[in-house]
Design a protein around this motif. Structure first.
Motif, PDB file in Angstrom:
ATOM      1  N   HIS A  54      -0.534   4.247   2.080  1.00 42.54           N
ATOM      2  CA  HIS A  54      -1.552   3.202   2.002  1.00 42.54           C
ATOM      3  C   HIS A  54      -1.492   2.272   3.209  1.00 42.54           C
ATOM      4  N   ARG A  58      -4.542   1.748   5.831  1.00 42.85           N
ATOM      5  CA  ARG A  58      -5.092   0.396   6.034  1.00 42.85           C
ATOM      6  C   ARG A  58      -5.035   0.028   7.514  1.00 42.85           C
ATOM      7  N   TYR A  64      -9.245  -0.249   2.463  1.00 47.48           N
ATOM      8  CA  TYR A  64      -8.910  -1.662   2.279  1.00 47.48           C
ATOM      9  C   TYR A  64      -8.470  -1.829   0.832  1.00 47.48           C
ATOM     10  N   THR A  65      -7.672  -2.850   0.579  1.00 50.09           N
ATOM     11  CA  THR A  65      -7.136  -3.087  -0.754  1.00 50.09           C
ATOM     12  C   THR A  65      -7.626  -4.425  -1.272  1.00 50.09           C
ATOM     13  N   SER A  71      -7.394   0.245  -4.078  1.00 45.05           N
ATOM     14  CA  SER A  71      -7.721   0.524  -2.669  1.00 45.05           C
ATOM     15  C   SER A  71      -8.969   1.381  -2.612  1.00 45.05           C
ATOM     16  N   THR A  74     -13.133   2.277   3.329  1.00 52.05           N
ATOM     17  CA  THR A  74     -13.869   1.277   4.097  1.00 52.05           C
ATOM     18  C   THR A  74     -15.307   1.733   4.304  1.00 52.05           C
TER      19      THR A  74
END
Length: 77
Positions: A54, A58, A64-65, A71, A74
């Motif tokens: 993760h 990212r 994105y979380t 999560s 994007t």
């Protein structure tokens, strides 16, 4: 589960699988990607390893979380 190459860190191999799924549309923009727990179950990896996956995705801007939500892929420009 996948057959892991012995000379490549497992987190890199799992991250590549998720990258491919994003690229081929398995995970479309704004859709949820597997959680750390789901990655550990699907790939048989440790939670620390799944967290690295993760973190790397990212850092690349692919996911994105949202705290408390999960999560997500994007949105593409």
């Amino acid at each position: 589960m996948i057959e892991f190459a012995p000379d490549i860190p497992r987190w890199r191999q799992v991250a590549e699988v998720i990258r491919q799924r994003i690229k081929d549309g398995t995970y479309v923009p704004r859709s949820r990607v597997p959680s750390v727990v789901q990655l550990t179950e699907e790939f048989g990896i440790a939670s620390v390893t799944a967290q690295k996956v993760h973190r790397a995705l990212r850092a690349e801007g692919l996911i994105y979380t949202e705290p408390g939500m999960g999560s997500f892929v994007t949105p593409q420009p």
